[in-house]
Motif scaffolding. Structure first.
Motif, mmCIF file in Angstrom:
data_model
loop_
_atom_site.group_PDB
_atom_site.id
_atom_site.type_symbol
_atom_site.label_atom_id
_atom_site.label_comp_id
_atom_site.label_asym_id
_atom_site.label_seq_id
_atom_site.Cartn_x
_atom_site.Cartn_y
_atom_site.Cartn_z
ATOM 1 N N GLU A 222 0.828 -1.205 0.000
ATOM 2 C CA GLU A 222 0.000 0.000 0.000
ATOM 3 C C GLU A 222 0.861 1.254 0.000
ATOM 4 N N VAL A 223 1.942 1.236 0.766
ATOM 5 C CA VAL A 223 2.869 2.372 0.793
ATOM 6 C C VAL A 223 3.379 2.667 -0.616
ATOM 7 N N GLU A 224 3.754 1.610 -1.330
ATOM 8 C CA GLU A 224 4.274 1.778 -2.689
ATOM 9 C C GLU A 224 3.188 2.311 -3.626
ATOM 10 N N LYS A 225 2.008 1.728 -3.572
ATOM 11 C CA LYS A 225 0.929 2.107 -4.478
ATOM 12 C C LYS A 225 0.465 3.544 -4.252
ATOM 13 N N GLU A 226 0.376 3.942 -3.009
ATOM 14 C CA GLU A 226 -0.188 5.269 -2.727
ATOM 15 C C GLU A 226 0.749 6.392 -3.135
ATOM 16 N N CYS B 16 4.667 12.834 -3.199
ATOM 17 C CA CYS B 16 5.565 11.754 -3.606
ATOM 18 C C CYS B 16 5.978 11.899 -5.068
ATOM 19 N N VAL B 17 4.998 12.133 -5.932
ATOM 20 C CA VAL B 17 5.316 12.308 -7.353
ATOM 21 C C VAL B 17 4.228 13.148 -8.012
ATOM 22 N N GLN B 18 4.637 14.076 -8.876
ATOM 23 C CA GLN B 18 3.709 14.928 -9.603
ATOM 24 C C GLN B 18 4.001 14.856 -11.093
ATOM 25 N N PHE B 19 2.937 14.854 -11.890
ATOM 26 C CA PHE B 19 3.064 14.836 -13.343
ATOM 27 C C PHE B 19 2.496 16.136 -13.903
ATOM 28 N N ASP B 20 3.327 16.883 -14.594
ATOM 29 C CA ASP B 20 2.902 18.119 -15.249
ATOM 30 C C ASP B 20 2.968 17.888 -16.763
ATOM 31 N N ARG B 21 1.819 17.587 -17.345
ATOM 32 C CA ARG B 21 1.783 17.247 -18.767
ATOM 33 C C ARG B 21 2.136 18.459 -19.627
ATOM 34 N N ASP B 22 1.705 19.643 -19.186
ATOM 35 C CA ASP B 22 1.989 20.843 -19.976
ATOM 36 C C ASP B 22 3.487 21.118 -20.043
ATOM 37 N N GLY C 13 10.222 2.868 -11.884
ATOM 38 C CA GLY C 13 9.934 1.493 -11.479
ATOM 39 C C GLY C 13 9.081 1.433 -10.230
ATOM 40 N N PHE C 14 9.261 2.411 -9.349
ATOM 41 C CA PHE C 14 8.514 2.449 -8.088
ATOM 42 C C PHE C 14 7.061 2.832 -8.313
ATOM 43 N N VAL C 15 6.826 3.871 -9.103
ATOM 44 C CA VAL C 15 5.459 4.389 -9.259
ATOM 45 C C VAL C 15 4.756 3.820 -10.492
ATOM 46 N N GLY C 16 5.528 3.297 -11.461
ATOM 47 C CA GLY C 16 4.963 2.884 -12.740
ATOM 48 C C GLY C 16 3.745 1.986 -12.662
ATOM 49 N N PRO C 17 3.792 0.889 -11.875
ATOM 50 C CA PRO C 17 2.653 -0.031 -11.851
ATOM 51 C C PRO C 17 1.364 0.592 -11.324
ATOM 52 N N SER C 18 1.461 1.705 -10.590
ATOM 53 C CA SER C 18 0.270 2.303 -9.973
ATOM 54 C C SER C 18 -0.215 3.560 -10.676
ATOM 55 N N LEU C 19 0.415 3.926 -11.785
ATOM 56 C CA LEU C 19 0.013 5.135 -12.492
ATOM 57 C C LEU C 19 -1.327 4.954 -13.202
ATOM 58 N N LEU C 20 -2.027 6.069 -13.387
ATOM 59 C CA LEU C 20 -3.241 6.048 -14.181
ATOM 60 C C LEU C 20 -2.881 5.823 -15.649
ATOM 61 N N THR C 21 -3.814 5.320 -16.407
ATOM 62 C CA THR C 21 -3.563 5.055 -17.825
ATOM 63 C C THR C 21 -3.136 6.320 -18.559
ATOM 64 N N GLU D 61 0.388 6.944 -20.545
ATOM 65 C CA GLU D 61 0.409 7.382 -21.950
ATOM 66 C C GLU D 61 1.258 8.641 -22.122
ATOM 67 N N ALA D 62 1.204 9.534 -21.112
ATOM 68 C CA ALA D 62 1.981 10.772 -21.194
ATOM 69 C C ALA D 62 3.478 10.503 -21.129
#
Length: 270
Positions: free
Chosen positions: A173-177, A184-190, A231-239, A243-244
């Motif tokens: 759960e720690v890894e997934k959350e 923990c991690v932020q994605f800025d697509r712009d 590798g840590f966050v990849g399996p729990s990312l949204l689709t 894709e981004a």
């Protein structure tokens, strides 16, 4: 006569074990009562701190080396987080003097991590020493996001204790959350940018050893620590997030740690 002595021995054993078991249960109840979503009702906890003090006081004499591995991990994670809670409530409300940190930050307490010592597991150690000398031996970097650190930027403090029987699920759960927490991690697509917690860079060797090889092969041109983050966050990312990242043109940066106190007081009516 032998039955009588056997009954006496059992009674003595129960009286010696029960107080510690009760302290553990009381600490678990404390977390359930005062921790919500990783934040703590510090004011209420300080007013009713007897369960916390009782649990911390019995940490010193625990024979940790004789425990199975998962029990050791659970012990040290619980001990670290309990000692952080004690450090905060000992000084709560925290008065800020250093301009380098938020006014109510645990970092405003002199030596909170690197100088104040605690008797735990038969050793006298600082919080930093637990993180830097004890936890690495378990070779599981997920433990570093299991530490609340008394800060918004730390791992999400759980409303329950870590236990040997549930440790595998709890660390999963720690890894997934992590993927769902902006701390923990932020994605800025712009901006085509991934901003990761500095915890990854603080414990670079452990994360590289544990997760760099788990990143998708499409990221083989990335640095080891970047692959470890992916590798840590990849399996729990949204689709949409996956894709981004597919074009593999994004920048990876490590953000500033958020040292604001993880205080729920005043936010939830207490």
């Amino acid at each position: 006569m032998w039955k009588l002595w056997g009954a006496v021995a059992v009674a003595v054993s129960l009286t010696s074990v029960t107080p510690r078991a009760q302290q553990v249960k009381s600490y678990d109840d404390l977390l359930d009562s005062y921790v919500r979503g990783g934040l703590v009702y510090y004011r209420a906890l300080k007013a009713e701190r007897s369960k916390l003090d009782s649990y911390v006081n019995q940490l010193g004499n625990a024979n940790v080396d004789g425990m199975p591995r998962d029990e050791q991990i659970a012990f040290w994670l619980n001990a670290y987080n309990a000692l952080v809670l004690k450090t905060v409530v000992d000084h709560y409300p925290i008065a800020g003097h250093s301009a380098a940190y938020p006014q109510k930050s645990i970092r405003q307490i002199p030596g909170a991590f690197d100088k104040t010592t605690h008797h735990v597991g038969g050793k006298t150690m600082t919080l930093d020493q637990i993180e830097q000398t004890i936890l690495p031996s378990f070779k599981d970097p997920r433990v570093y996001f299991a530490l609340g650190r008394g800060a918004e930027g730390g791992g999400r403090l759980r409303s329950e204790m870590f236990t040997a029987t549930k440790l595998a699920a709890q660390l999963e759960e720690v890894e997934k959350e992590c993927a769902s927490r902006h701390q923990c991690v932020q994605f800025d697509r712009d901006a085509n940018k991934v901003t990761a917690s500095p915890i990854f860079s603080w414990r670079e060797k452990e994360f590289v050893d544990g997760f760099a090889d788990k990143a998708s092969s499409q990221f083989s041109n990335r640095s080891p620590i970047e692959r470890a983050v992916l590798g840590f966050v990849g399996p729990s990312l949204l689709t949409t997030e996956k894709e981004a990242l597919d074009a593999n043109t994004f920048q990876v940066a490590f953000g500033q740690f958020d040292w604001r106190l993880n205080d729920l007081t005043g936010r939830g009516g207490r």
